[in-house]
Design an enzyme around this catalytic site. Structure first.
Site, short mmCIF file in Angstrom:
data_model
loop_
_atom_site.label_atom_id
_atom_site.label_comp_id
_atom_site.label_asym_id
_atom_site.label_seq_id
_atom_site.Cartn_x
_atom_site.Cartn_y
_atom_site.Cartn_z
N GLY A 14 0.83 -1.21 0.00
CA GLY A 14 0.00 0.00 0.00
C GLY A 14 0.86 1.25 0.00
O GLY A 14 1.70 1.44 0.88
N GLY A 16 -0.37 4.36 0.22
CA GLY A 16 -1.19 5.47 0.70
C GLY A 16 -0.37 6.28 1.71
O GLY A 16 0.86 6.21 1.72
N PHE A 17 -1.06 7.00 2.57
CA PHE A 17 -0.36 7.87 3.52
C PHE A 17 0.56 7.08 4.44
O PHE A 17 1.70 7.48 4.68
CB PHE A 17 -1.36 8.67 4.36
CG PHE A 17 -2.02 9.77 3.60
CD1 PHE A 17 -1.34 10.94 3.33
CD2 PHE A 17 -3.31 9.63 3.12
CE1 PHE A 17 -1.93 11.97 2.62
CE2 PHE A 17 -3.91 10.65 2.40
CZ PHE A 17 -3.23 11.82 2.15
N GLY A 18 0.07 5.94 4.95
CA GLY A 18 0.87 5.16 5.89
C GLY A 18 2.06 4.49 5.24
O GLY A 18 3.20 4.60 5.71
N VAL A 82 -2.34 -7.23 -4.43
CA VAL A 82 -2.06 -8.30 -3.47
C VAL A 82 -3.33 -9.10 -3.23
O VAL A 82 -4.40 -8.53 -2.99
CB VAL A 82 -1.53 -7.70 -2.14
CG1 VAL A 82 -1.29 -8.80 -1.12
CG2 VAL A 82 -0.26 -6.90 -2.39
N GLU A 174 -18.61 17.82 2.93
CA GLU A 174 -17.83 18.51 1.89
C GLU A 174 -18.45 18.28 0.51
O GLU A 174 -18.54 19.20 -0.30
CB GLU A 174 -16.38 18.03 1.95
CG GLU A 174 -15.71 18.52 3.23
CD GLU A 174 -14.25 18.11 3.41
OE1 GLU A 174 -13.57 18.74 4.22
OE2 GLU A 174 -13.79 17.18 2.74
N ASP A 303 -5.47 3.19 8.24
CA ASP A 303 -6.89 2.84 8.40
C ASP A 303 -7.10 1.38 8.74
O ASP A 303 -8.18 0.97 9.17
CB ASP A 303 -7.65 3.16 7.11
CG ASP A 303 -7.89 4.64 6.93
OD1 ASP A 303 -7.43 5.42 7.78
OD2 ASP A 303 -8.54 5.03 5.93
N ALA A 319 -5.53 10.92 7.69
CA ALA A 319 -4.21 10.95 7.05
C ALA A 319 -3.08 11.20 8.07
O ALA A 319 -2.06 10.48 8.05
CB ALA A 319 -4.21 12.00 5.95
#
Ligand SMILES: Cc1cc2nc3c(=O)[nH]c(=O)nc-3n(C[C@H](O)[C@H](O)[C@H](O)COP(=O)(O)OP(=O)(O)OC[C@H]3O[C@@H](n4cnc5c(N)ncnc54)[C@H](O)[C@@H]3O)c2cc1C
Length: 432
Positions: A14, A16-18, A82, A174, A303, A319
């Site tokens: 992944g 993403g942010f992590g 994966v 939003e 997450d 995030a």
């Protein structure tokens, strides 16, 4: 602590942010990192709603992962889906037939939307998680106005011009705010038969208030702002069915052409891949160093991780939380690879909550500071620009926002992708 005799193979699932932050934290560590993602880009999800509502283009909020790690020589990027992990053999399997060996594994595959057992609603009520989701929602939204312009059936026109957003957390709020601005400001003079300002945007929330994770005063401010902008907010209202005709909330039926699902999340199946203990949302219960109990060679971040802060409260799926966890795991692995003592156990630092309500208003809850309205919006805007990757994106997004602020126009009103053509009750404008 002994130094490993060979360079450790770290596989991060992944980008993403992590995952991105974990890989970055390993820049100087004596390890070989393989970063696997099914997409070729890292996505700034907090601004996805702006792509869905035609304010920004996909390229403004996504960056090729390879380009991000161009200069970090110990990172190899693999684009693959994966499908399975074999913890006994320490192998990651992908849908493309790859088997990637690891000494240490970081699970960072995030979460996706949950329909609370009603996955059959997904085709008519898409969620917002990927670039594809955002451009699909943008297409549905803009196409509804195009269809409304040519239909001669008044009831159908009303249905086409009704948009429902399910879930009034930050994403729902939003989205609803941006949709109402698109209809009421950006397109007012572009149609001949319909008045886009007649569009009805309904925000449906099962709980008693919008932005439930924010302080009550800010929720009340957000509710007032949304209503003033023209959003119809239904709280304490549970959606019982979504169909192509619209939304059902018990006895109440809302005929709507476009439904967006912003109501719940469930973790990616990574916990099941390694047989880890999970909470009800599928998040992996972790040890205090973010490793998986029983698997000291496997970590989870973002997450996907069920972690509590120093006060025993669950760390939110945001995030900054994912980045803090990614950075921490990177440091743990770097220490292990260098034979140094492990860093102190993970502690989460909450900086605050932010949500924007349209183009000129936001709510911000920081440590002891509350900002609302235009000041909140400026704070929100600067914070988001700051966290975008790269100078180009910062300049482009700042320009788009300034332009939209001054002119109310949207730069990315493109309908792309396929939609079956037509009903019978259509007539071209000028042929009434
Ligand atoms: C619409 C929206 C708005 C948001 N707004 C905000 C906000 O304003 N502020 C905030 O702080 N947070 C916000 N969030 C939440 C925030 O984006 C997440 O908390 C954060 O992205 C979590 O980071 P992560 O690394 O755990 O997962 P992600 O960033 O989701 O990254 C997961 C990565 O794993 C990859 N992946 C998943 N499964 C596989 C697989 N099987 N094989 C290969 N790769 C895989 C994905 O492609 C993705 O790149 C928002 C989220 C969404 C969806």
């Amino acid at each position: 602590m002994t130094v490993p005799t060979k360079r450790l193979r770290v596989v991060i699932l992944g980008a993403g942010f992590g995952g991105l932050e974990a890989a970055r934290a390993l820049a100087r560590a004596p390890v070989d990192v393989t970063l696997v993602d099914r997409h070729n880009h890292h996505l700034f999800q907090p601004l996805l709603y702006q792509v869905a509502t035609a304010a920004l283009s996909p390229g403004d909020i996504a960056w090729p992962v390879r380009a991000v790690f161009r200069r970090q020589r110990n990172v190899t990027v693999v684009m693959a889906e994966v499908t399975e992990v074999d913890p006994a053999a320490r192998l990651v399997h992908t849908g493309e037939g790859l088997a990637i060996a690891y000494d240490l594994l970081v699970l960072a595959t995030g979460a996706t939307h949950s329909y609370f057992g009603h996955d059959e609603w997904a085709p008519v009520a898409p969620g917002l998680k990927t670039i594809e989701d955002a451009t699909d929602i943008r297409r549905r939204l803009l196409l509804a106005f195009e269809r409304a312009e040519v239909t001669v059936d008044e009831a159908e026109r009303q249905r086409l011009l009704t948009f429902a957003v399910v879930g009034a957390g930050p994403t729902g709020v939003e989205l609803a705010g941006a949709m109402v601005e698109l209809a009421r400001h950006a397109m007012t003079r572009d149609f001949r038969r319909i008045d886009p300002r007649m569009a009805r945007i309904v925000l449906i929330e099962a709980g008693p208030r919008v932005l439930p994770s924010f302080p009550e005063k800010l929720s009340a401010f957000a509710l007032r702002s949304l209503e003033q902008m023209g959003v119809q907010v239904l709280t304490d209202t549970r959606v019982t069915r979504c169909t192509s005709a619209g939304v059902e909330c018990g006895e109440e039926r809302i005929a709507a052409s476009t439904i967006v699902w912003a109501a719940g999340v469930v973790a990616s199946p990574a916990g099941a891949w390694i047989g880890a203990e999970r909470d009800r949302a599928g998040r992996i219960r972790l040890g205090p160093d973010l490793s998986v109990p029983g698997h000291p060679e496997v970590f989870a971040v973002g997450d996907l991780a069920a972690v509590t802060d120093a006060h025993g409260r669950p760390v939110p799926g945001t995030a900054p939380a994912a980045k803090q966890m990614g950075r921490y795991v990177g440091r743990v692995i770097a220490a292990r690879a260098s034979g140094r003592a492990a860093p102190a156990l993970f502690t989460y630092r909450h900086y605050g909550d932010l949500a924007t309500i349209g183009r000129r208003s936001a709510v911000v809850a920081l440590d002891g500071i509350r900002l609302t309205g235009l000041i909140g919006w400026w704070f929100w805007g600067i914070a988001h620009i700051w966290y975008l990757i790269g100078f180009r994106s910062r300049v482009v997004v700042s320009f788009e926002w300034l332009w939209s602020y001054l002119t109310s126009q949207r730069g990315a009103r493109l309908i792309t992708g396929h939609e079956p053509t037509g009903g019978s009750a259509l007539r071209a404008p000028g042929q009434d």
